[in-house]
Motif scaffolding. Sequence first.
Motif, mmCIF file in Angstrom:
data_model
loop_
_atom_site.group_PDB
_atom_site.id
_atom_site.type_symbol
_atom_site.label_atom_id
_atom_site.label_comp_id
_atom_site.label_asym_id
_atom_site.label_seq_id
_atom_site.Cartn_x
_atom_site.Cartn_y
_atom_site.Cartn_z
ATOM 1 N N SER A 163 0.744 -1.268 -0.021
ATOM 2 C CA SER A 163 0.117 -0.027 -0.007
ATOM 3 C C SER A 163 0.852 1.337 0.013
ATOM 4 O O SER A 163 0.379 2.059 -0.635
ATOM 5 C CB SER A 163 -0.901 -0.073 1.187
ATOM 6 N N TYR A 164 2.053 1.071 0.788
ATOM 7 C CA TYR A 164 3.102 2.263 0.718
ATOM 8 C C TYR A 164 3.392 2.820 -0.679
ATOM 9 O O TYR A 164 3.457 3.864 -1.094
ATOM 10 C CB TYR A 164 3.874 2.278 1.829
ATOM 11 N N GLU A 165 3.907 1.689 -1.377
ATOM 12 C CA GLU A 165 4.529 1.722 -2.643
ATOM 13 C C GLU A 165 3.155 2.273 -3.650
ATOM 14 O O GLU A 165 3.638 3.147 -4.474
ATOM 15 C CB GLU A 165 5.229 0.316 -3.139
ATOM 16 N N ALA A 166 2.295 1.695 -3.571
ATOM 17 C CA ALA A 166 1.136 2.098 -4.332
ATOM 18 C C ALA A 166 0.815 3.716 -4.313
ATOM 19 O O ALA A 166 0.322 4.262 -5.360
ATOM 20 C CB ALA A 166 -0.143 1.147 -4.268
ATOM 21 N N GLU A 167 0.695 4.080 -3.143
ATOM 22 C CA GLU A 167 0.557 5.509 -2.649
ATOM 23 C C GLU A 167 1.625 6.437 -2.894
ATOM 24 O O GLU A 167 1.528 7.587 -3.501
ATOM 25 C CB GLU A 167 0.129 5.651 -1.197
ATOM 26 N N HIS A 168 2.974 5.954 -2.863
ATOM 27 C CA HIS A 168 4.072 6.984 -2.653
ATOM 28 C C HIS A 168 5.121 6.877 -4.036
ATOM 29 O O HIS A 168 5.814 7.800 -4.070
ATOM 30 C CB HIS A 168 4.811 6.714 -1.507
ATOM 31 N N PHE A 169 5.331 5.742 -4.690
ATOM 32 C CA PHE A 169 6.137 5.570 -5.787
ATOM 33 C C PHE A 169 6.116 6.531 -6.718
ATOM 34 O O PHE A 169 4.815 6.877 -7.394
ATOM 35 C CB PHE A 169 6.180 4.157 -6.368
ATOM 36 N N ALA A 170 7.120 7.422 -6.983
ATOM 37 C CA ALA A 170 6.958 8.518 -7.961
ATOM 38 C C ALA A 170 8.408 8.555 -8.336
ATOM 39 O O ALA A 170 9.366 8.718 -7.670
ATOM 40 C CB ALA A 170 6.376 9.668 -7.452
#
Length: 326
Positions: free
Chosen positions: A173-180
């Motif tokens: 969930s953290y990667e889905a929200e923050h990866f950029a």
Amino acid sequence: MKRFEWRDKIRTLDAEEDYEEIVRILSTREFPWDIEQALGLALYRTYAVPSIGELLGGTREFTARPQHRYDDTVLILNDILEHGFEPGRGRDALRRMNQMHRSYDISNDDYRYVLSTFVVMPVRWLNDYGYGWRRLSDHEIAASTNYYRKLGRHMGIKDIPETYEEFRELMDSYEAEHFAYTEGGRAVSDATLDLMVDFYPAWQRPLVRPFTKGLLDDSLIRAFRYPEPSAFWRRAGDVALKARAKVVRRMRPREEPKWARSSSNVRSYPDGYHPSRIGTFPKGCPIPHDMLTREVPGTGAHVPAPGQAVAPATSDPSGDATTDAR
């Protein structure tokens, strides 16, 4: 020694009480190469989180001195694993890691995310991707989770997940929200890939870079704005690592532990090192790095030796005074 003797040994140990011993067996006898690759990929993933990638890029340590930063990370984690969390070399390594982290403004959410990658990626590498010569059992996954939960507590991380499933959900969930994409994250990623390529003989290096990128999932490729790997390299990496696993399965078990500190990829300290003296020492860090200290008998704590200036006291989740930098 029989091939599954270490696995059988682990089955006799308690995942709630003996998790340090279980993780040592897994990391140094059963899967030393695999877990090294998985933890390297775990750290690499964190560069795609903008707050982490920009911080690491801004220090220029990972771009100007990637070999040193790689070595320091490997050696500190190795000493904690090898010597444990009690007073001694393992606690010194833990203290050094905490000192470095406290020099920067890092959120608890980012700490929790990084910890989750250490819990999840070895399981993904060995079980989900199928690159292990055998699968980790639920018993072993629970022990590994407990080990990193303890590490997180010593780092002062709050709201640590309790189970592997909770760590996996947190990471995804953290990667889905923050990866950029960020320039800092891309710069650190490029420097890390250059370092990884340099670990191999010159004739292999033209193949290592596309092979490695072929192992990166689509979310990482997009976050770093790399060209999409070809179907050939995607397939080649997967086939090669699964073939390796089949070969390793037929090999004799490792009787002596293979510690990360003995890796030929660690090159910065040919004359040896002490964990309290390695890593970064940012300007303005309150720790007096050249201070001589003495141990308080029966406590495991260290205080300034006679004639040494006393630094301001700070809280240390590792349980030792942060003035120790022997």
